[in-house]
Design an enzyme around this catalytic site. Structure first.
Site, PDB file in Angstrom:
ATOM      1  N   ASN A   1      23.287 -39.211   9.201  1.00  0.00           N
ATOM      2  CA  ASN A   1      24.440 -40.063   8.922  1.00  0.00           C
ATOM      3  C   ASN A   1      25.332 -39.514   7.804  1.00  0.00           C
ATOM      4  O   ASN A   1      26.451 -39.992   7.633  1.00  0.00           O
ATOM      5  CB  ASN A   1      23.994 -41.500   8.659  1.00  0.00           C
ATOM      6  CG  ASN A   1      23.560 -42.175   9.965  1.00  0.00           C
ATOM      7  OD1 ASN A   1      23.852 -41.673  11.061  1.00  0.00           O
ATOM      8  ND2 ASN A   1      22.837 -43.284   9.860  1.00  0.00           N
TER       9      ASN A   1
ATOM     10  N   ASP B   1      36.875 -53.780  12.248  1.00  0.00           N
ATOM     11  CA  ASP B   1      37.990 -54.474  11.587  1.00  0.00           C
ATOM     12  C   ASP B   1      38.156 -54.071  10.121  1.00  0.00           C
ATOM     13  O   ASP B   1      39.275 -54.012   9.610  1.00  0.00           O
ATOM     14  CB  ASP B   1      37.799 -55.996  11.704  1.00  0.00           C
ATOM     15  CG  ASP B   1      36.471 -56.458  11.125  1.00  0.00           C
ATOM     16  OD1 ASP B   1      35.420 -55.978  11.596  1.00  0.00           O
ATOM     17  OD2 ASP B   1      36.468 -57.278  10.189  1.00  0.00           O
TER      18      ASP B   1
ATOM     19  N   ARG C   1      19.752 -37.796  19.980  1.00  0.00           N
ATOM     20  CA  ARG C   1      20.984 -37.915  19.192  1.00  0.00           C
ATOM     21  C   ARG C   1      20.694 -37.853  17.697  1.00  0.00           C
ATOM     22  O   ARG C   1      21.569 -37.513  16.910  1.00  0.00           O
ATOM     23  CB  ARG C   1      21.690 -39.242  19.509  1.00  0.00           C
ATOM     24  CG  ARG C   1      22.471 -39.207  20.810  1.00  0.00           C
ATOM     25  CD  ARG C   1      23.372 -40.429  20.962  1.00  0.00           C
ATOM     26  NE  ARG C   1      23.707 -40.952  19.666  1.00  0.00           N
ATOM     27  CZ  ARG C   1      23.433 -42.197  19.238  1.00  0.00           C
ATOM     28  NH1 ARG C   1      22.861 -43.047  20.033  1.00  0.00           N
ATOM     29  NH2 ARG C   1      23.767 -42.574  18.035  1.00  0.00           N
TER      30      ARG C   1
ATOM     31  N   ARG D   1      29.677 -54.234  17.196  1.00  0.00           N
ATOM     32  CA  ARG D   1      29.973 -53.225  16.175  1.00  0.00           C
ATOM     33  C   ARG D   1      31.488 -53.146  15.931  1.00  0.00           C
ATOM     34  O   ARG D   1      32.155 -52.200  16.331  1.00  0.00           O
ATOM     35  CB  ARG D   1      29.385 -51.874  16.566  1.00  0.00           C
ATOM     36  CG  ARG D   1      27.870 -51.935  16.710  1.00  0.00           C
ATOM     37  CD  ARG D   1      27.237 -50.597  16.900  1.00  0.00           C
ATOM     38  NE  ARG D   1      27.121 -49.847  15.667  1.00  0.00           N
ATOM     39  CZ  ARG D   1      26.460 -48.694  15.552  1.00  0.00           C
ATOM     40  NH1 ARG D   1      25.875 -48.170  16.595  1.00  0.00           N
ATOM     41  NH2 ARG D   1      26.390 -48.068  14.400  1.00  0.00           N
ATOM     42  N   PRO D   2      32.029 -54.173  15.251  1.00  0.00           N
ATOM     43  CA  PRO D   2      33.482 -54.197  15.036  1.00  0.00           C
ATOM     44  C   PRO D   2      33.910 -53.111  14.038  1.00  0.00           C
ATOM     45  O   PRO D   2      33.087 -52.608  13.272  1.00  0.00           O
ATOM     46  CB  PRO D   2      33.725 -55.581  14.436  1.00  0.00           C
ATOM     47  CG  PRO D   2      32.437 -55.968  13.805  1.00  0.00           C
ATOM     48  CD  PRO D   2      31.345 -55.285  14.592  1.00  0.00           C
TER      49      PRO D   2
HETATM   50  N1  EPU Z   1      30.856 -54.582  10.228  1.00  0.00           N
HETATM   51  C1  EPU Z   1      31.922 -55.415  10.430  1.00  0.00           C
HETATM   52  N2  EPU Z   1      33.160 -54.847  10.462  1.00  0.00           N
HETATM   53  C2  EPU Z   1      33.373 -53.515  10.301  1.00  0.00           C
HETATM   54  C3  EPU Z   1      32.286 -52.683  10.097  1.00  0.00           C
HETATM   55  C4  EPU Z   1      31.017 -53.244  10.081  1.00  0.00           C
HETATM   56  O1  EPU Z   1      31.768 -56.615  10.572  1.00  0.00           O
HETATM   57  O2  EPU Z   1      34.551 -53.089  10.339  1.00  0.00           O
HETATM   58  C5  EPU Z   1      29.493 -55.159  10.165  1.00  0.00           C
HETATM   59  C6  EPU Z   1      28.605 -54.687  11.294  1.00  0.00           C
HETATM   60  O3  EPU Z   1      28.742 -55.492  12.440  1.00  0.00           O
HETATM   61  C7  EPU Z   1      27.222 -54.763  10.672  1.00  0.00           C
HETATM   62  C8  EPU Z   1      27.487 -54.459   9.190  1.00  0.00           C
HETATM   63  O4  EPU Z   1      28.868 -54.683   8.985  1.00  0.00           O
HETATM   64  O5  EPU Z   1      26.717 -56.049  10.770  1.00  0.00           O
HETATM   65  C9  EPU Z   1      27.129 -53.049   8.753  1.00  0.00           C
HETATM   66  O6  EPU Z   1      27.784 -52.111   9.569  1.00  0.00           O
HETATM   67  P1  EPU Z   1      28.147 -50.643   9.062  1.00  0.00           P
HETATM   68  O7  EPU Z   1      29.627 -50.473   9.183  1.00  0.00           O
HETATM   69  O8  EPU Z   1      27.507 -50.399   7.743  1.00  0.00           O
HETATM   70  O9  EPU Z   1      27.453 -49.746  10.164  1.00  0.00           O
HETATM   71  P2  EPU Z   1      28.002 -48.419  10.814  1.00  0.00           P
HETATM   72  O10 EPU Z   1      28.822 -47.664   9.834  1.00  0.00           O
HETATM   73  O11 EPU Z   1      28.585 -48.696  12.151  1.00  0.00           O
HETATM   74  C10 EPU Z   1      26.041 -46.945   9.986  1.00  0.00           C
HETATM   75  C11 EPU Z   1      25.004 -46.060  10.609  1.00  0.00           C
HETATM   76  C12 EPU Z   1      23.984 -46.909  11.339  1.00  0.00           C
HETATM   77  C13 EPU Z   1      23.366 -47.898  10.358  1.00  0.00           C
HETATM   78  C14 EPU Z   1      24.443 -48.715   9.643  1.00  0.00           C
HETATM   79  C15 EPU Z   1      23.893 -49.601   8.551  1.00  0.00           C
HETATM   80  C16 EPU Z   1      26.275 -44.077  11.086  1.00  0.00           C
HETATM   81  C17 EPU Z   1      26.897 -43.200  12.102  1.00  0.00           C
HETATM   82  N3  EPU Z   1      25.675 -45.165  11.544  1.00  0.00           N
HETATM   83  O12 EPU Z   1      26.645 -47.646  11.056  1.00  0.00           O
HETATM   84  O13 EPU Z   1      22.997 -46.006  11.774  1.00  0.00           O
HETATM   85  O14 EPU Z   1      22.507 -48.788  11.044  1.00  0.00           O
HETATM   86  O15 EPU Z   1      25.403 -47.816   9.052  1.00  0.00           O
HETATM   87  O16 EPU Z   1      23.199 -48.869   7.611  1.00  0.00           O
HETATM   88  O17 EPU Z   1      26.296 -43.775   9.901  1.00  0.00           O
HETATM   89  C18 EPU Z   1      21.302 -45.170  13.149  1.00  0.00           C
HETATM   90  O18 EPU Z   1      21.349 -44.112  12.506  1.00  0.00           O
HETATM   91  O19 EPU Z   1      20.384 -45.437  13.957  1.00  0.00           O
HETATM   92  C19 EPU Z   1      22.367 -46.159  12.967  1.00  0.00           C
HETATM   93  C20 EPU Z   1      22.614 -47.102  13.850  1.00  0.00           C
END
Ligand code: EPU
Length: 419
Positions: A23, A125, A398, A122-123
């Site tokens: 990540n 926003d 992946r 996975r929004p």
């Molecule tokens: N969220 C929102 N709005 C947004 C972004 C996120 O509501 O615009 C919410 C999500 O729905 C969730 C929370 O905020 O409930 C956390 O989401 P986050 O944005 O932190 O997740 P992400 O960036 O999409 C990354 C990792 C994930 C990991 C999460 C949390 C990457 C590519 N992915 O996802 O990794 O679970 O952070 O730590 O960095 C994995 O490696 O298996 C994986 C899924």
């Protein structure tokens, strides 16, 4: 179809070298396109499908990319396009970092909506809110995220409504070249956020506060390519720690940052498992059946959601009742049904899973419903009686480098078959 065939019941023992953090890598590769001149060599890069996919995406944008053993050389000077519209962009989540990087580079970006694991809604926003605060007009048309500025981005104050890893990094990327200062409040603090900030700073960006919940980014006018080594993967390390405990083995992890693993270490200690910290190594061992515990996933420095699934396997065979509260992703319990096919006992209600520990699991065919569910199934196969077949390996590949080779070197009986 490829499957992992596992004969369970062997204690893991020996040493395993942990790869670079997925990540972090999947953000650092898009970040490399921000260099105005020079060539970046990104080292300690995990050889996984997500980095291979980014290699193609960046090359198709116009960069010259050379893949080396455990590294990638990127010369981004040939990039002239702000369009990332090919199908491969959909194959992974982190392709959304191209929006921040291309916006910073060209003041405009068009990126196909990202894919990734199906672990809940996975929004994006909060990403969009940040880009808009910096003056971009953002729209989503026919599955493409379009972000345009009239005269480049302007620094802004952005308060994140939820702690988001992706939004924090994406806004940080965009802000590197914005005019003025951007302040991200309620920022995520994961180790990979610090790693991406360090890489950007090494290229001339001006980012302060990464690793705290307020990050300040002063926009700069030029960035120069630099060589960089990705931090070790906290989640891969945690997966091996849990696998060592589940098989009641004795495993030493090399190339780790023990500080990043404290929440996992704390939980394993609570379960009665021994963990010894070295400077950049960790030894995990036990002879006893672990004790069940309660667990809640939280943003860093809390227990990472990405290890909740592997940890479920360990809790499924621990003594007594365990409760898991998954507070980040509402759809991240599909693996519990798969564990039940192997004899686990438990139920899921919304964000809570309750597991009644059983003595052992029994092998059968189970599915890697997503990346970390796949890791949970592999660990289940390693402890189960008899043969386990794990299907749908696209997810596992992946994010885990040579998973079967690493477990084989620790004494497991695991191999990839075509069926
Ligand atoms: N969220 C929102 N709005 C947004 C972004 C996120 O509501 O615009 C919410 C999500 O729905 C969730 C929370 O905020 O409930 C956390 O989401 P986050 O944005 O932190 O997740 P992400 O960036 O999409 C990354 C990792 C994930 C990991 C999460 C949390 C990457 C590519 N992915 O996802 O990794 O679970 O952070 O730590 O960095 C994995 O490696 O298996 C994986 C899924």
């Amino acid at each position: 179809m490829e499957k992992l065939l596992i004969e369970g019941g062997k204690k893991l023992s020996g040493k395993v070298k942990i790869s670079g953090a997925k990540n972090a890598a999947v953000a650092i590769l898009p970040a490399a396109i921000l260099a105005d001149h020079g060539v970046c060599t990104i080292d300690n890069l995990p050889d996984i499908e997500d980095t291979n996919c980014l290699e193609h995406i960046i090359r198709n944008l116009g960069a010259t990319v050379e893949k080396l053993d455990g590294a990638m050389k990127i010369d981004p000077t040939g990039i002239t396009s702000h369009l990332a519209l090919r199908d491969e962009v959909k194959r992974m989540r982190a392709s959304y970092y191209l929006i921040g990087a291309l916006l910073a580079k060209f003041g405009k970006a068009e990126v196909v909506f990202p894919g990734g694991c199906n672990i809940g809604v996975r929004p994006i926003d909060q990403h969009i809110k940040g880009f808009e605060a910096m003056g971009a007009k953002v729209s989503i048309e026919h599955g493409v995220i379009k972000a345009y500025t009239e005269n480049g981005l302007k620094g802004a104050n952005v308060y994140l409504d939820v702690v988001s890893v992706g939004a924090t990094i994406n806004i940080m990327l965009a802000a590197t070249r914005a005019e003025g200062t951007t302040i991200i409040e309620n920022a995520a603090k994961e180790p990979h956020i610090v790693d991406v900030a360090n890489f950007l700073n090494s290229m001339g960006a001006n980012i302060k506060g990464a690793g705290t919940d307020v990050i300040k980014v002063k926009g700069v006018t030029e960035m120069v390519a630099n060589d960089y080594s990705v931090i070790p993967d906290q989640i891969e390390a945690g997966t091996f720690m849990i696998a060592a405990a589940a098989t009641r083995g004795d495993v030493t992890l090399l190339n780790v940052i023990p500080k990043h693993l404290e929440s996992i270490t704390a939980k394993l200690l609570e379960m009665g498992i021994s963990v010894e910290e070295g400077e950049d190594s960790l030894r995990v061992y036990t002879n006893e059946r672990p004790k069940g515990i309660n667990l809640k996933t939280l943003p860093y420095p809390g227990f990472p959601t990405d290890l909740q699934q592997p940890m479920s396997t360990l809790l499924a065979i621990s003594e007594g009742r365990s409760m898991i509260n998954e507070s980040i992703w509402e759809g991240r319990f599909k693996h519990i049904d798969e564990l039940k096919k192997m004899g686990a006992s438990g139920k899921v209600e919304g964000k809570i899973a309750i597991l009644e520990g059983v003595e052992t699991l029994s092998g059968t065919e189970v599915e890697a419903t997503d990346l970390r569910a796949g890791a949970a199934m592999v660990i289940a196969g390693l402890v189960a009686k008899g043969t386990t077949r794990v299907t749908n390996l696209v997810h596992v590949d992946r994010g885990y480098e040579k998973i079967e080779d690493k477990f084989t070197a620790l004494g497991a009986s695991i191999r990839r078959i075509e069926e």
